[in-house]
Design an enzyme around this catalytic site. Structure first.
Site, PDB file in Angstrom:
ATOM      1  N   ARG A 164       0.259  22.605 -15.720  1.00 22.55           N
ATOM      2  CA  ARG A 164       1.050  21.401 -16.017  1.00 22.55           C
ATOM      3  C   ARG A 164       0.180  20.273 -16.574  1.00 22.55           C
ATOM      4  O   ARG A 164       0.459  19.105 -16.369  1.00 22.55           O
ATOM      5  CB  ARG A 164       1.814  20.916 -14.782  1.00 22.55           C
ATOM      6  CG  ARG A 164       2.770  21.940 -14.206  1.00 22.55           C
ATOM      7  CD  ARG A 164       3.877  22.327 -15.186  1.00 22.55           C
ATOM      8  NE  ARG A 164       4.699  23.384 -14.606  1.00 22.55           N
ATOM      9  CZ  ARG A 164       4.475  24.688 -14.826  1.00 22.55           C
ATOM     10  NH1 ARG A 164       3.489  25.064 -15.611  1.00 22.55           N
ATOM     11  NH2 ARG A 164       5.253  25.598 -14.287  1.00 22.55           N
ATOM     12  N   SER A 238      11.606  20.056 -11.427  1.00 23.07           N
ATOM     13  CA  SER A 238      10.599  20.081 -10.363  1.00 23.07           C
ATOM     14  C   SER A 238       9.853  18.750 -10.319  1.00 23.07           C
ATOM     15  O   SER A 238       9.229  18.369 -11.312  1.00 23.07           O
ATOM     16  CB  SER A 238       9.611  21.226 -10.591  1.00 23.07           C
ATOM     17  OG  SER A 238      10.282  22.466 -10.584  1.00 23.07           O
ATOM     18  N   GLU A 333       4.679  16.029 -10.458  1.00 18.84           N
ATOM     19  CA  GLU A 333       4.604  16.649 -11.781  1.00 18.84           C
ATOM     20  C   GLU A 333       5.145  15.690 -12.849  1.00 18.84           C
ATOM     21  O   GLU A 333       4.735  15.749 -14.000  1.00 18.84           O
ATOM     22  CB  GLU A 333       5.408  17.954 -11.778  1.00 18.84           C
ATOM     23  CG  GLU A 333       5.351  18.738 -13.063  1.00 18.84           C
ATOM     24  CD  GLU A 333       6.093  20.063 -12.957  1.00 18.84           C
ATOM     25  OE1 GLU A 333       6.833  20.394 -13.898  1.00 18.84           O
ATOM     26  OE2 GLU A 333       5.938  20.754 -11.933  1.00 18.84           O
TER      27      GLU A 333
END
Length: 337
Positions: A164, A238, A333
């Site tokens: 990520r 998420s 995230e």
């Protein structure tokens, strides 16, 4: 190109947070960008590049210039006997590009089906799902350097991809506008169906032949069943990364929690953040209009009128709770502004 003032961003961030941008403009061409970066309004104000707003949490109004690239187009740039190189422009909606390629039997993007956002944002976050990340399929990208006012080509290795993460999320944050991304796809079926949920859904669909399209449809169905529709309930997918711990820490946790969900990687053991949050009793939690999704504990949601600060405060409570229970620290995230 037209610069607007005091524009609501509520409809262009998937959390549905009701904030304003002091200035806002859509960019359709490279010439627009070159004109914009030479203007006083760009030089005298902070700026933010915003795609579909699918990975951002606004905690306040943005007192500056929001730039939304809307470059459009999908084209084949070259191909070999086994591979095809497909360029998609940054303003294209990501799920549409995935299905377009799957319909053509160009293989590689199918596991990334139904991830919200734009093409331009996909390499910044190195988006990933079901065993595939952007780094696995990206050949190169074109990005406009806001300082030199020129287009630069980044090869896959130049992007410094990690879980990520990319160079555009870190040292080059806010310094480039990604204009297009070229994907290296396969004409020969090479599918990743290691996840039991994907195989179960393929069986349920009774797909007569395994194909990129069949996998994309199966994964779309799975994601729809687990994740809220942003048009109905605000979210950014998420909210937290899956944390990675050492083998020693993992074995210690496994003694206490035999059912802990984890995956071995080259850099340690990756724990399921969703499992940790659920075990800490946050799944389905709601405080006002800020909450944790009923079906997926990894997803924080806005049930209507939550502020970004309320979502952020909830996230911090979850981080503290998981750290207290497991000794593991969760990291967001999403991009918090």
């Amino acid at each position: 190109m037209r610069i607007k003032e005091t524009i609501s961003l509520k409809k262009i961030n998937t959390f549905g947070i009701d904030v304003n941008a002091r200035y806002f403009c859509e960019i359709e061409t490279i010439e627009d960008l070159q004109t914009l970066v030479s203007a006083e309004i760009f030089q005298n104000n902070p700026h933010l590049i915003l795609g579909e707003g699918a990975n951002v949490l606004f905690t306040k109004n943005f007192d500056g210039l929001v730039i939304k690239p809307v470059f459009k187009g999908i084209e084949v740039v070259r191909e070999t006997h086994d591979e095809i190189f497909v360029k998609a422009y940054s303003g294209e909606v990501w799920p549409n590009v995935v299905m377009y390629c799957c319909e053509k039997n160009w293989n590689g993007l199918e596991n990334l089906a139904y991830i919200p956002g734009s093409v331009g944002a996909s390499p910044i976050q190195n988006i990933g799902a079901y065993g595939v990340e952007i780094k696995d399929v990206l050949d190169s990208l074109e990005a406009f350097n806001l300082e030199t006012k020129t287009i630069e080509i980044f090869q896959n290795s130049d992007c410094k991809f990690d879980y990520r993460e990319s160079v555009f999320k870190n040292e080059y944050k806010g310094k480039y506008v990604i204009c297009s991304v070229t994907f290296r796809l396969s004409k020969i079926p090479k599918f990743n169906t290691d996840y039991s949920a994907v195989n179960d859904e393929l069986k349920r669909l009774n797909s007569s032949e395994l194909s990129a399209k069949a996998i994309a449809i199966a994964i779309t169905n799975i994601r729809k069943s687990k994740l809220p529709d942003p048009s109905e309930i605000g979210s950014a997918g998420s909210f937290f990364k899956n944390p990675t711990v050492s083998e020693e820490i993992y074995q210690s946790l496994k003694k206490q929690y035999p059912n802990i969900v984890a995956y071995l990687t080259d850099f340690g053991v990756k724990l399921s953040a969703g499992w940790l949050i659920e075990q800490a009793d946050w799944k389905g939690f709601r405080e006002g209009d800020a909450g944790v999704h009923l079906q997926q504990a990894l997803v924080l949601v806005n049930y209507g009128n939550a502020t970004g600060i309320e979502i952020l405060n909830l996230a911090q409570k979850i981080i503290d709770s998981v750290k207290s229970k497991f000794g593991v620290e969760l990291m967001p995230e999403v991009n918090i502004i």
